[in-house]
Design a protein around this motif. Structure first.
Motif, PDB file in Angstrom:
ATOM      1  N   LYS A 246      -1.927  -2.060 -10.757  1.00 23.78           N
ATOM      2  CA  LYS A 246      -3.228  -1.543 -10.096  1.00 23.78           C
ATOM      3  C   LYS A 246      -2.579  -1.159  -8.730  1.00 23.78           C
ATOM      4  CE  LYS A 246      -6.399  -4.162 -12.808  1.00 23.78           C
ATOM      5  NZ  LYS A 246      -7.778  -4.949 -12.723  1.00 23.78           N
ATOM      6  N   ILE A 247      -1.447  -1.692  -8.078  1.00 22.58           N
ATOM      7  CA  ILE A 247      -1.024  -1.447  -6.816  1.00 22.58           C
ATOM      8  C   ILE A 247       0.011  -0.692  -6.574  1.00 22.58           C
ATOM      9  CG2 ILE A 247      -0.539  -2.909  -4.647  1.00 22.58           C
ATOM     10  CD1 ILE A 247      -1.881  -5.337  -6.008  1.00 22.58           C
ATOM     11  N   GLY A 248      -0.010   0.588  -6.057  1.00 21.39           N
ATOM     12  CA  GLY A 248       1.096   1.185  -5.760  1.00 21.39           C
ATOM     13  C   GLY A 248       1.674   0.996  -4.274  1.00 21.39           C
ATOM     14  N   MET A 249       3.191   1.196  -4.284  1.00 21.58           N
ATOM     15  CA  MET A 249       3.581   0.989  -2.883  1.00 21.58           C
ATOM     16  C   MET A 249       4.621   2.251  -2.447  1.00 21.58           C
ATOM     17  SD  MET A 249       4.494  -2.692  -1.190  1.00 21.58           S
ATOM     18  CE  MET A 249       4.441  -2.986   0.561  1.00 21.58           C
ATOM     19  N   ILE A 250       4.376   2.250  -1.209  1.00 23.72           N
ATOM     20  CA  ILE A 250       5.641   3.081  -0.643  1.00 23.72           C
ATOM     21  C   ILE A 250       6.022   2.537   0.624  1.00 23.72           C
ATOM     22  CG2 ILE A 250       4.710   5.152  -1.587  1.00 23.72           C
ATOM     23  CD1 ILE A 250       3.729   5.938   1.170  1.00 23.72           C
ATOM     24  N   PHE A 251       7.351   2.706   1.122  1.00 19.04           N
ATOM     25  CA  PHE A 251       8.198   1.912   2.037  1.00 19.04           C
ATOM     26  C   PHE A 251       8.574   2.873   2.946  1.00 19.04           C
ATOM     27  CE2 PHE A 251       8.382   0.038  -2.110  1.00 19.04           C
ATOM     28  CZ  PHE A 251       8.119  -1.369  -1.835  1.00 19.04           C
ATOM     29  N   GLN A 252       8.948   2.321   4.093  1.00 19.55           N
ATOM     30  CA  GLN A 252       9.618   3.179   5.178  1.00 19.55           C
ATOM     31  C   GLN A 252      10.864   3.854   4.728  1.00 19.55           C
ATOM     32  OE1 GLN A 252      10.193   1.226   9.017  1.00 19.55           O
ATOM     33  NE2 GLN A 252      11.531   2.845   9.739  1.00 19.55           N
ATOM     34  N   ASN A 253      11.631   3.061   4.135  1.00 18.02           N
ATOM     35  CA  ASN A 253      12.804   3.715   3.671  1.00 18.02           C
ATOM     36  C   ASN A 253      13.072   4.202   2.227  1.00 18.02           C
ATOM     37  OD1 ASN A 253      14.213   3.259   6.234  1.00 18.02           O
ATOM     38  ND2 ASN A 253      14.320   1.359   5.896  1.00 18.02           N
TER      39      ASN A 253
ATOM     40  N   PRO B 298      -2.632   3.831  -9.747  1.00 18.84           N
ATOM     41  CA  PRO B 298      -3.148   2.572  -9.231  1.00 18.84           C
ATOM     42  C   PRO B 298      -4.659   2.709  -8.631  1.00 18.84           C
ATOM     43  CG  PRO B 298      -1.745   3.864  -7.539  1.00 18.84           C
ATOM     44  CD  PRO B 298      -1.772   4.488  -8.953  1.00 18.84           C
ATOM     45  N   ARG B 299      -5.184   1.504  -8.228  1.00 20.54           N
ATOM     46  CA  ARG B 299      -6.411   1.500  -7.742  1.00 20.54           C
ATOM     47  C   ARG B 299      -6.480   1.528  -6.161  1.00 20.54           C
ATOM     48  NH1 ARG B 299     -10.310  -1.354 -10.326  1.00 20.54           N
ATOM     49  NH2 ARG B 299     -11.820  -0.864  -8.692  1.00 20.54           N
ATOM     50  N   VAL B 300      -5.198   1.123  -5.762  1.00 18.56           N
ATOM     51  CA  VAL B 300      -4.731   1.076  -4.196  1.00 18.56           C
ATOM     52  C   VAL B 300      -3.395   1.437  -3.810  1.00 18.56           C
ATOM     53  CG1 VAL B 300      -4.203  -1.386  -4.219  1.00 18.56           C
ATOM     54  CG2 VAL B 300      -4.922  -0.374  -1.936  1.00 18.56           C
ATOM     55  N   LEU B 301      -3.103   2.221  -2.644  1.00 18.27           N
ATOM     56  CA  LEU B 301      -1.853   2.467  -2.459  1.00 18.27           C
ATOM     57  C   LEU B 301      -1.610   1.903  -0.979  1.00 18.27           C
ATOM     58  CD1 LEU B 301       0.542   4.391  -2.816  1.00 18.27           C
ATOM     59  CD2 LEU B 301      -0.696   6.163  -1.618  1.00 18.27           C
ATOM     60  N   LEU B 302      -0.597   1.066  -1.262  1.00 19.72           N
ATOM     61  CA  LEU B 302      -0.056   0.201   0.124  1.00 19.72           C
ATOM     62  C   LEU B 302       1.307   1.082   0.610  1.00 19.72           C
ATOM     63  CD1 LEU B 302       0.069  -3.198  -1.119  1.00 19.72           C
ATOM     64  CD2 LEU B 302      -1.903  -2.199  -0.387  1.00 19.72           C
ATOM     65  N   ALA B 303       0.855   1.569   1.844  1.00 22.42           N
ATOM     66  CA  ALA B 303       1.996   2.235   2.551  1.00 22.42           C
ATOM     67  C   ALA B 303       2.420   1.624   3.568  1.00 22.42           C
ATOM     68  CB  ALA B 303       1.441   3.537   2.879  1.00 22.42           C
TER      69      ALA B 303
ATOM     70  N   ARG C 174       5.964   8.370  -7.518  1.00 21.70           N
ATOM     71  CA  ARG C 174       6.147   7.277  -8.105  1.00 21.70           C
ATOM     72  C   ARG C 174       5.038   6.319  -8.368  1.00 21.70           C
ATOM     73  NH1 ARG C 174      11.357   3.626  -6.489  1.00 21.70           N
ATOM     74  NH2 ARG C 174       9.725   3.392  -4.717  1.00 21.70           N
ATOM     75  N   ALA C 175       4.308   6.115  -6.835  1.00 21.93           N
ATOM     76  CA  ALA C 175       3.228   5.243  -6.900  1.00 21.93           C
ATOM     77  C   ALA C 175       2.173   5.640  -7.717  1.00 21.93           C
ATOM     78  CB  ALA C 175       3.065   4.676  -5.510  1.00 21.93           C
ATOM     79  N   LEU C 176       1.647   6.893  -7.705  1.00 18.59           N
ATOM     80  CA  LEU C 176       0.739   7.548  -8.445  1.00 18.59           C
ATOM     81  C   LEU C 176       0.704   7.671  -9.825  1.00 18.59           C
ATOM     82  CD1 LEU C 176      -0.360  10.511  -5.959  1.00 18.59           C
ATOM     83  CD2 LEU C 176      -1.245   8.230  -6.173  1.00 18.59           C
ATOM     84  N   VAL C 177       1.838   7.836 -10.428  1.00 17.38           N
ATOM     85  CA  VAL C 177       2.051   7.759 -11.944  1.00 17.38           C
ATOM     86  C   VAL C 177       1.461   6.532 -12.614  1.00 17.38           C
ATOM     87  CG1 VAL C 177       3.686   9.333 -12.280  1.00 17.38           C
ATOM     88  CG2 VAL C 177       4.593   7.092 -12.157  1.00 17.38           C
TER      89      VAL C 177
ATOM     90  N   GLY D 276      11.362  13.607   4.489  1.00 18.13           N
ATOM     91  CA  GLY D 276      10.013  13.944   3.874  1.00 18.13           C
ATOM     92  C   GLY D 276       9.586  13.985   2.452  1.00 18.13           C
ATOM     93  N   GLN D 277      10.660  14.784   1.986  1.00 21.81           N
ATOM     94  CA  GLN D 277      10.572  14.916   0.376  1.00 21.81           C
ATOM     95  C   GLN D 277      10.787  13.469  -0.216  1.00 21.81           C
ATOM     96  OE1 GLN D 277      13.801  17.608   0.343  1.00 21.81           O
ATOM     97  NE2 GLN D 277      12.558  19.603  -0.014  1.00 21.81           N
ATOM     98  N   LYS D 278      11.634  12.749   0.117  1.00 28.85           N
ATOM     99  CA  LYS D 278      11.907  11.534  -0.655  1.00 28.85           C
ATOM    100  C   LYS D 278      10.513  10.717  -0.225  1.00 28.85           C
ATOM    101  CE  LYS D 278      16.881  10.856   0.572  1.00 28.85           C
ATOM    102  NZ  LYS D 278      17.883   9.883   1.199  1.00 28.85           N
ATOM    103  N   GLN D 279       9.757  10.825   0.688  1.00 31.60           N
ATOM    104  CA  GLN D 279       8.597   9.948   0.584  1.00 31.60           C
ATOM    105  C   GLN D 279       7.332  10.564  -0.032  1.00 31.60           C
ATOM    106  OE1 GLN D 279       7.595   7.223   0.890  1.00 31.60           O
ATOM    107  NE2 GLN D 279       7.596   6.560   3.130  1.00 31.60           N
ATOM    108  N   ARG D 280       7.751  11.734  -0.326  1.00 31.01           N
ATOM    109  CA  ARG D 280       6.492  12.342  -1.532  1.00 31.01           C
ATOM    110  C   ARG D 280       7.109  11.907  -2.738  1.00 31.01           C
ATOM    111  NH1 ARG D 280       6.794  18.383  -0.597  1.00 31.01           N
ATOM    112  NH2 ARG D 280       8.284  17.918   1.225  1.00 31.01           N
TER     113      ARG D 280
END
Ligand code: ADP
Ligand code: ADP
Length: 239
Positions: free
Chosen positions: A82-89, A166-171, A160-163, A151-155
């Motif tokens: 339920k929790i997607g996450m994206i990272f600085q790197n 999730p209910r929430v996205l942590l960035a 990856r988080a959206l597939v 920028g493309q990597k972060q997209r």
């Protein structure tokens, strides 16, 4: 309705480093909340306590009705979907393609290798493709991630988080490694995801101007404590 609640949450690393101290706040469903503060303030620790990449030392975290700190192994998996996450790197598997990275988000790493041989379900592929297109990555789908710009990597990270729906996205500092124009693209996507799909977004930032531009609410932390919690207008009008 409340989606996430921190009650007197503290986190201590080892015997001396207090990263979070008596943190209280709550987040409503569909809000875009920025967490701002200097490096070392505890922002990354705070986000990672929500999906249990880090275990808080004390207090209570309630997410979508689940008592995060006391759930067992089986429910931990359920919580994390339920929790997607994206990272600085970005944390992508650089030698795999964009498409493989995105499918890996939902199915796990081992399955990604199986999937590379062509065993994904058609509906999963269709959904991943749709998300990649909505993020402007249609021409990158079969490229290896090590050939992409930041920028493309972060997209790809967002996709990856959206597939996993999730209910929430942590960035966690999603734009800290990007130039201003790529940063704007990423923040625009986060805002759009929040508004279009009603996905709650918590984003760690160290730039106040970006937080002021994009957030419904700002939580300021310093030395592990919440020092501000309010609307961006409360910060601009006070000055
Ligand atoms: P921020 O994301 O705001 O930069 P962090 O949550 O990364 O802050 O760090 C908060 C504090 O906890 C800092 O003093 C940092 O050095 C410390 N810290 C973070 N991770 C660890 C760890 N794994 N072990 C020990 N100390 C840590
Ligand atoms: P960093 O390198 O930014 O400090 P870590 O290596 O500590 O990050 O942890 C991030 C790793 O944890 C990533 O590789 C990520 O794929 C994985 N991970 C574990 N659980 C999750 C989750 N629920 N959502 C996203 N990533 C997760």
């Amino acid at each position: 309705t409340t989606l996430l609640q921190f009650k007197k949450v503290s986190k201590q690393y080892g015997s001396s480093t207090v990263a979070l101290s008596d943190v209280n706040f709550s987040v409503n469903e569909g809000e875009l909340v920025s967490i701002i503060g200097p490096s070392g303030a505890g922002k990354s620790t705070l986000l990672r306590c929500i999906n249990r990449l880090i275990d808080a030392t004390s207090g209570e975290i309630i997410f979508d009705g689940m008592d995060v700190l006391s759930i067992g192994r089986r429910n931990l998996k359920k919580l994390r979907t339920k929790i997607g996450m994206i990272f600085q790197n970005y944390n992508l598997v650089e030698r795999l393609s964009v498409f493989e990275n995105v499918l890996h988000g939902r199915l796990g790493y081992k399955t990604a290798l199986v999937g590379a041989l062509g065993f994904y379900h058609e509906e999963e592929k269709a959904r991943a493709l749709e998300i990649l297109k909505s993020l402007g990555l249609e021409e990158q789908i079969y490229k290896r991630c090590d050939q992409l710009s930041g920028g493309q990597k972060q997209r790809v990270g967002i996709a990856r988080a959206l597939v996993q729906e999730p209910r929430v996205l942590l960035a966690d500092e999603p734009i800290a490694s990007l130039d201003p124009s790529s940063s704007k693209v990423i923040m625009d996507h986060l805002k759009n995801i929040c508004e279009t799909f009603g996905i709650t977004v918590l984003v760690n930032l160290h730039q106040l101007d970006v937080a002021l531009n994009y957030s419904d609410r700002i939580i300021g932390i310093s030395s592990g404590r919440v020092v501000f919690d309010g609307m961006p207008s409360a910060l601009t009008h006070d000055a």
